[in-house]
Design a protein around this motif. Structure first.
Motif, PDB file in Angstrom:
ATOM      1  N   PHE A 146       0.858  -1.187   0.000  1.00 38.17           N
ATOM      2  CA  PHE A 146       0.000   0.000   0.000  1.00 38.17           C
ATOM      3  C   PHE A 146       0.894   1.236   0.000  1.00 38.17           C
ATOM      4  O   PHE A 146       1.188   1.829   1.043  1.00 38.17           O
ATOM      5  N   ASN A 147       1.320   1.634  -1.184  1.00 39.33           N
ATOM      6  CA  ASN A 147       2.264   2.733  -1.333  1.00 39.33           C
ATOM      7  C   ASN A 147       1.790   3.688  -2.410  1.00 39.33           C
ATOM      8  O   ASN A 147       0.769   3.453  -3.078  1.00 39.33           O
ATOM      9  N   GLU A 148       2.520   4.762  -2.611  1.00 42.26           N
ATOM     10  CA  GLU A 148       2.108   5.790  -3.565  1.00 42.26           C
ATOM     11  C   GLU A 148       2.110   5.282  -5.004  1.00 42.26           C
ATOM     12  O   GLU A 148       1.282   5.686  -5.815  1.00 42.26           O
ATOM     13  N   LYS A 149       3.042   4.406  -5.323  1.00 49.33           N
ATOM     14  CA  LYS A 149       3.051   3.824  -6.672  1.00 49.33           C
ATOM     15  C   LYS A 149       1.767   3.060  -6.928  1.00 49.33           C
ATOM     16  O   LYS A 149       1.158   3.169  -8.002  1.00 49.33           O
ATOM     17  N   ASN A 150       1.320   2.306  -5.916  1.00 45.08           N
ATOM     18  CA  ASN A 150       0.079   1.553  -6.079  1.00 45.08           C
ATOM     19  C   ASN A 150      -1.134   2.470  -6.063  1.00 45.08           C
ATOM     20  O   ASN A 150      -2.133   2.217  -6.746  1.00 45.08           O
ATOM     21  N   ASN A 151      -1.070   3.560  -5.300  1.00 41.52           N
ATOM     22  CA  ASN A 151      -2.180   4.523  -5.303  1.00 41.52           C
ATOM     23  C   ASN A 151      -2.387   5.125  -6.686  1.00 41.52           C
ATOM     24  O   ASN A 151      -3.514   5.383  -7.100  1.00 41.52           O
ATOM     25  N   GLN A 152      -1.281   5.368  -7.386  1.00 37.75           N
ATOM     26  CA  GLN A 152      -1.373   5.869  -8.767  1.00 37.75           C
ATOM     27  C   GLN A 152      -2.100   4.856  -9.646  1.00 37.75           C
ATOM     28  O   GLN A 152      -2.933   5.213 -10.488  1.00 37.75           O
ATOM     29  N   LEU A 153      -1.785   3.577  -9.430  1.00 40.32           N
ATOM     30  CA  LEU A 153      -2.436   2.511 -10.191  1.00 40.32           C
ATOM     31  C   LEU A 153      -3.923   2.445  -9.864  1.00 40.32           C
ATOM     32  O   LEU A 153      -4.769   2.268 -10.752  1.00 40.32           O
ATOM     33  N   VAL A 154      -4.254   2.594  -8.584  1.00 41.08           N
ATOM     34  CA  VAL A 154      -5.661   2.601  -8.159  1.00 41.08           C
ATOM     35  C   VAL A 154      -6.414   3.734  -8.844  1.00 41.08           C
ATOM     36  O   VAL A 154      -7.524   3.544  -9.359  1.00 41.08           O
ATOM     37  N   TYR A 172      -3.665  11.810 -10.704  1.00 38.13           N
ATOM     38  CA  TYR A 172      -3.548  11.505  -9.277  1.00 38.13           C
ATOM     39  C   TYR A 172      -2.701  12.535  -8.527  1.00 38.13           C
ATOM     40  O   TYR A 172      -3.140  13.115  -7.535  1.00 38.13           O
ATOM     41  N   GLU A 173      -1.501  12.757  -8.990  1.00 29.87           N
ATOM     42  CA  GLU A 173      -0.593  13.639  -8.264  1.00 29.87           C
ATOM     43  C   GLU A 173      -1.121  15.072  -8.194  1.00 29.87           C
ATOM     44  O   GLU A 173      -0.938  15.768  -7.207  1.00 29.87           O
ATOM     45  N   ARG A 174      -1.786  15.492  -9.235  1.00 32.68           N
ATOM     46  CA  ARG A 174      -2.247  16.879  -9.322  1.00 32.68           C
ATOM     47  C   ARG A 174      -3.611  17.090  -8.663  1.00 32.68           C
ATOM     48  O   ARG A 174      -3.860  18.153  -8.077  1.00 32.68           O
ATOM     49  N   ASP A 175      -4.485  16.068  -8.720  1.00 28.48           N
ATOM     50  CA  ASP A 175      -5.890  16.302  -8.377  1.00 28.48           C
ATOM     51  C   ASP A 175      -6.371  15.633  -7.097  1.00 28.48           C
ATOM     52  O   ASP A 175      -7.383  16.069  -6.517  1.00 28.48           O
TER      53      ASP A 175
END
Length: 601
Positions: free
Chosen positions: A161-169, A394-397
């Motif tokens: 459960f990390n930021e890389k996976n959050n981007q994928l989500v 993801y990163e922006r919004d």
């Protein structure tokens, strides 16, 4: 024959005497606590009662006079905490009370300070592993274990459960929500109107299941083709290889296991294999099919691991890697960090927690926005302001959306319709709380406790704590001209020392400061402390992305029946969400109330 009848009568009398003797003993124990208590004749969470409650509970209401049952009858329902909410505390004049049955003593806690103490004293208040037996159906896992086994399971699963996976989500949610929206607004034939949506629950489940399948297990599912207003073709050609050698789809197998999970745990294996009742046979077939799917997925990941191709950044990759590559020293020998059954057990619990709770939250949100259409305009204006004409990023919004109406709506849905109740046990011998008491952190009550949700300058009537009001989460009135306050940051509240501990918060420290912060312990949708939900950020990212896509260009409205006014339709929708119940998570019951998505004007 007469002897057999007499033996049965004797067994019944003997069991009844033992039953009421146990009840008498538990009442005596409860009295020593000094806490208020209510006595019920049946353990509401026993397997027998969980299965037969829908049949037997109404009989008790009809057959026994109300003056005998009115004080304890509501507590017989396994989901009494949802049905009674904070009124149970008012009835017993205490935010902490006991429910005494012949089998167990349950303590319901709706006091935030006590909740905070309970969740931080992990060793004194462990999870009752017996109560979570249903979730062990495929093997031990991070939710059902305690002590060393829990620490090993958490150590393996948390890094996924990390930021890389959050981007994928985020990316997968945007893609699949667009497909779902297209299904909802596109007529089956050009000459037809878009169908009324009466499969909202199943559609939200499908969306969340697709997201967790890809983001958690790298299982890419193609959105199925709609064949009617109420059904999909579950096996589009790109997915047929997944189904090869199976008689049931992956999602269908999991669905039937969840529906019949208590029967699968409690019923004898011989009955499940040979029962003439088709739904029970289907449940058994689903149980076996899902186990086969899991073994196939593990075998495939093993081959990838051996060939140096395995992706360890997802949940399945981490679990398989720990089973085949991770070792734990055991004297002179070495053994895998987890067993194969724990790999399957953790996969099951991550699939369950990763899609059912999010799907329920999205379902309730859509229904409440249809019931409260005035909330949609500020939500849509904010989405348009943040996204403009570009694709969601993801990163922006994520943070801007999560810090505004999307986040406030999510927080309010989780406050009003908290999907789970946390259960633990207190087993010390010298304490005010009786030994082996099962403790329920009653989220439905504490989320409505006036002590924490009514501001000093408000009355309880003005705070409307039993109503759905996302405005309460904003710190100022810029988003609404009503008298609002409340809220927490998007990932709730932590001790500062916990923020830096990745085992406590794998998704990283939250930076949102735009929401009201409730008293710690009074808002618990993801639990808190060391055993807080691993997938908190995963669920938040998925929810915010889905809401942004759904309401960027569309509104949701209730379907008004012929001869019905809108207010009558609204009342019907309110009764639908109020008539919820919980098997594993809270969800509406009964026939769905139709909604439709229409383009914004």
């Amino acid at each position: 024959m007469l002897i057999l009848f007499q033996a049965l009568i004797g067994l019944f009398v003997g069991y009844s005497i033992y039953h009421f003797y146990c009840l008498y003993c538990n009442i005596r124990i409860a009295r020593t606590s000094g806490l208020p208590y209510i006595v019920i004749p049946i353990f509401e969470y026993g397997i027998f009662w969980m299965v037969f409650c829908p049949l037997l509970h109404p009989l008790i209401n009809r057959c026994l006079p109300s003056f005998l049952t009115k004080s304890w009858e509501p507590f017989l329902a396994p989901d009494w905490q949802w049905r009674m909410k904070h009124s149970a505390c008012k009835l017993l004049k205490s935010d902490v009370f006991l429910v005494v049955s012949p089998t167990a003593i349950i303590m319901s806690v709706a006091d935030a300070d006590m909740i905070n103490e309970i969740i931080t004293r992990r060793e004194d208040f462990p999870k009752p592993t017996k109560a979570y037996r249903a979730l062990d159906i495929f093997g031990k896992n991070v939710v059902t274990t305690t002590g060393k086994i829990w620490r090993v399971n958490r150590k393996i699963t948390a890094p996924s459960f990390n930021e890389k996976n959050n981007q994928l989500v985020w990316t997968e949610t945007v893609e699949k929500t667009k497909a779902l929206l297209d299904h909802w607004v596109t007529p089956i034939a050009p000459s037809m109107e878009p169908p009324d949506i009466r499969t909202l629950s199943d559609d939200c489940m499908r969306l969340a299941f697709h997201v967790i399948s890809w983001a958690g297990f790298r299982l890419k599912l193609t959105w199925p083709k709609r064949v009617s207003g109420k059904s999909f073709d579950e096996l589009p050609s790109p997915d047929k290889t997944i189904e090869q050698g199976h008689s049931m789809s992956f999602q269908s197998a999991l669905h039937y296991v969840l529906v019949w999970i208590f029967l699968l745990v409690g019923a004898p294996k011989l009955y499940m294999q040979s029962t003439p009742y088709k739904p029970h046979r289907t449940a058994w077939k689903a149980f076996k099919e899902w186990g086969v799917y899991m073994n196939e997925m593990i075998a495939e990941r093993k081959r990838e691991l051996e060939n140096g191709m395995v992706e360890t950044g997802d949940i399945m990759g981490a679990l398989v890697g720990a089973y085949y590559s991770g070792v734990e020293e055991k004297g002179e020998k070495e053994k895998p960090m987890i067993t194969k059954q724990e790999v399957i057990g953790n996969t099951f619990i991550m699939m369950l927690a990763g899609h059912e709770t999010t799907a329920r939250t999205l379902h309730y949100t859509i229904m409440m926005l249809a019931v409260h259409p005035e909330l949609q305009k500020p939500l849509q204006e904010e989405i348009s302001r943040i996204l403009g004409d570009r694709e969601p990023d993801y990163e922006r919004d994520f943070q801007p959306l999560a810090s505004g109406w999307c986040g406030a709506i999510m927080n309010e849905t989780l406050r009003v319709f908290c999907p789970v109740v946390v259960t633990i046990v207190y087993n010390k011998k010298k304490c005010i709380i009786p030994a082996d008491t099962v403790i329920h952190i009653n989220n439905h009550a504490v989320h409505r406790n006036p002590k924490y949700w009514v501001l000093p300058n408000q009355t309880e009537e003005e705070a409307q704590i039993n109503e759905y009001r996302p405005q309460r989460w904003f710190l100022n009135n810029n988003n609404d001209n009503s008298n609002s306050s409340s809220s927490t940051s998007i990932t709730e509240n932590y001790d500062e020392e916990d923020d830096t501990n990745p085992a406590y918060e794998p998704q990283g420290k939250d930076t949102s400061k735009s929401f009201f912060r409730p008293h710690r312990g009074s808002y618990m949708p993801f639990s808190d402390g060391p055993r807080a939900c691993l997938g908190r950020k995963f669920a938040q990212v998925e929810f915010v992305a889905a809401l942004a896509v759904l309401f960027r260009e569309y509104c949701v409205e209730l379907v008004v029946r012929k001869g019905e006014t809108w207010e009558e339709a609204r009342g019907r929708a309110r009764r639908y969400v109020d008539n919820s119940g919980a098997v594993i998570t809270l969800g509406p019951k009964g026939e769905e109330v139709g909604v439709r998505f229409v383009r914004r004007v």
